[in-house]
Design an enzyme around this catalytic site. Structure first.
Site, short mmCIF file in Angstrom:
data_model
loop_
_atom_site.label_atom_id
_atom_site.label_comp_id
_atom_site.label_asym_id
_atom_site.label_seq_id
_atom_site.Cartn_x
_atom_site.Cartn_y
_atom_site.Cartn_z
N THR A 1 -0.72 -2.50 7.47
CA THR A 1 0.72 -2.76 7.61
C THR A 1 0.98 -3.71 8.77
O THR A 1 0.44 -3.53 9.86
CB THR A 1 1.46 -1.44 7.86
OG1 THR A 1 1.06 -0.52 6.85
CG2 THR A 1 2.96 -1.65 7.80
N ASP B 1 0.87 -1.19 0.00
CA ASP B 1 0.00 0.00 0.00
C ASP B 1 0.91 1.24 0.00
O ASP B 1 1.13 1.86 1.03
CB ASP B 1 -0.90 -0.04 1.25
CG ASP B 1 -1.81 1.17 1.34
OD1 ASP B 1 -2.10 1.79 0.31
OD2 ASP B 1 -2.24 1.48 2.48
N GLU C 1 7.94 3.98 10.14
CA GLU C 1 8.31 3.41 11.45
C GLU C 1 9.83 3.23 11.56
O GLU C 1 10.41 3.55 12.59
CB GLU C 1 7.63 2.06 11.64
CG GLU C 1 6.12 2.13 11.71
CD GLU C 1 5.47 0.78 11.54
OE1 GLU C 1 5.13 0.42 10.39
OE2 GLU C 1 5.32 0.06 12.55
CA CA Z 1 -2.34 0.50 4.51
#
Ligand code: CA
Length: 422
Positions: free
Chosen positions: A353, A225, A367
């Site tokens: 995620t 994504d 992250e």
């Molecule tokens: Ca996503």
């Protein structure tokens, strides 16, 4: 039936005899048609139609798999069993072997005509890590442990692995600026996710009970994504992601079936003490016992400079899906349809995620670089907080377990190219 294929490259491959995922492929100037991955090859199902059930032939000669997957799990199981027989019993070898085509010689496509794509947010460590960047003391919002959070994505921009990632333009506001500017994203990111392909649909107004959710899942893939964090930060309130996400979503091309994944199912991780139990419509004893997926996930990065210098890709993360998902695939399906929303064959659903609770398995650069404040260092001497033009992200997933033959989901690759000049 033998548990090994006469296709020797299947041994130890992601695409062993125990996997046999379905996909849609084409050869140069050829038509799109269904195939099964075995070792380094694709088995052309239309070309072996005489060896398959006559009733299957119409659906298995289509350029997309929607009609075939709509048949539900028993048809999928029967086809997989029959293909396993053809690829392991030496008596069929003379007829079947000529219909194997090297995977390097074909193009693999998005396997379904996707009516709708939704993306969830069930990776609790990702949700916590991202939330902490905005709300250090209260990273998870109060609804998170009650309701599987999701949003409606865009089906038109889902593409198969290998499609270039064109850096999106959009509105973004620099931290010190008075107002936004329109231009190419400077904080382009990936998100490591699993995709769920819907098989049988449900009627409008008829929610799918959690105990039946598995009958509606045709299989799984990798999903990236792609996300423009600067666009996202400016546009996301109050309605959530929009143009920061819908410029491209990449999927691995093979649909790995629930049957192939069955040996790798695990109990859902125990909810931490103090967490609420799921509401009844999201709770099922079988799902608690075996709703988690023991899928190993990995993301790696190579820059143009690294490829030029023949340096190996940089490992960004490695972790397991089962430890990352607060909600199971069955809970996702049950929740998505719980208001009567109809899922349709070929719909695609992202998990969100998937990050582990340590620093080794973080599923996005947001992250890994702590919002861009801690760039990673690469063997080329370059650093990265977010993706630069020429960067290539490769997602991989596989399953291994004692007494089970390894299977894999394959790869989902995308290389960033510069934004279109407007
Ligand atoms: Ca996503």
């Amino acid at each position: 039936m033998s548990d090994a294929s006469w296709v020797h490259s299947a041994q130890g491959s992601d695409f062993s005899l125990q996997n046999l995922p379905l996909g849609i492929f084409s050869e140069a100037k050829g038509r799109r048609r269904p195939g099964v991955a075995i070792g380094d090859y694709v088995l052309d199902l239309a070309a072996i139609a005489d060896l398959l059930d006559e009733d299957w032939r119409g659906d298995l000669s289509q350029p997309v798999l929607n009609a075939w997957l709509a048949r539900g799990p028993s048809a999928q199981s029967e086809l997989r069993t029959r293909v396993a027989e053809l690829l392991s019993d030496g008596r069929y070898r003379d007829d079947v072997e000529p219909q194997l085509i090297g995977q390097s010689e074909v193009r693999l496509h998005v396997p379904c005509l996707i009516g709708d794509y939704s993306d969830f947010y069930v990776g609790i460590h990702h949700a916590t890590n991202v939330g902490r960047q905005f709300r250090p003391d209260n990273p998870l919002l109060p609804n998170y442990k009650y309701v599987p959070i999701g949003y409606h994505g865009r089906a038109s921009s889902v593409r198969a692995s290998g499609e270039p990632v064109i850096r999106p333009f959009g509105q973004r506001r620099a931290p010190t600026a008075d107002g936004p500017e329109y231009g190419p994203s400077g904080r382009l990111d990936y998100e490591l996710e699993l995709g769920i392909w819907v098989g049988r649909g449900n009627d409008l107004g008829s929610p799918i009970p959690i105990g039946e959710a598995g009958d509606h899942i045709a299989g799984y893939c990798l999903l990236n994504d792609w996300s423009a964090r600067d666009l996202q930060a400016w546009e996301y309130q109050p309605l959530g992601p929009f143009l920061a996400k819908n410029f491209l979503t990449s999927v691995s091309p093979w649909i790995v079936s629930p049957d192939a994944l069955a040996p790798f199912r695990k109990p859902m991780p125990a909810r931490p003490s103090g967490d609420p139990q799921p509401l009844a419509y999201l709770d099922d004893p079988d799902d608690r016992a075996a709703g988690a997926l023991g899928i190993e996930l990995e993301a790696s990065l190579s820059t143009a400079q690294m490829r030029e210098a023949k340096l190996p890709p940089h490992l960004l993360s490695r972790g397991s899906a089962d430890a990352a998902m607060y909600w199971s695939a069955a809970q996702i399906i049950a929740h998505h349809s719980s208001n009567g929303c109809n899922l349709q064959p070929g719909d695609l659903i992202g998990t969100g995620t998937l990050s582990t609770d340590d620093s080794h398995g973080l599923g996005s650069l947001l992250e890994i670089s702590r919002g861009g404040s801690q760039p990673i260092e690469l063997a080329s001497g370059e650093t990265r907080s977010f993706l630069e033009d020429g960067d290539e992200v490769t997602l991989r997933a596989w399953c291994e377990g004692e007494g089970a033959v390894r299977i894999g989901l394959g790869e989902c690759v995308g290389r960033v190219v510069s934004a279109a000049v407007l």
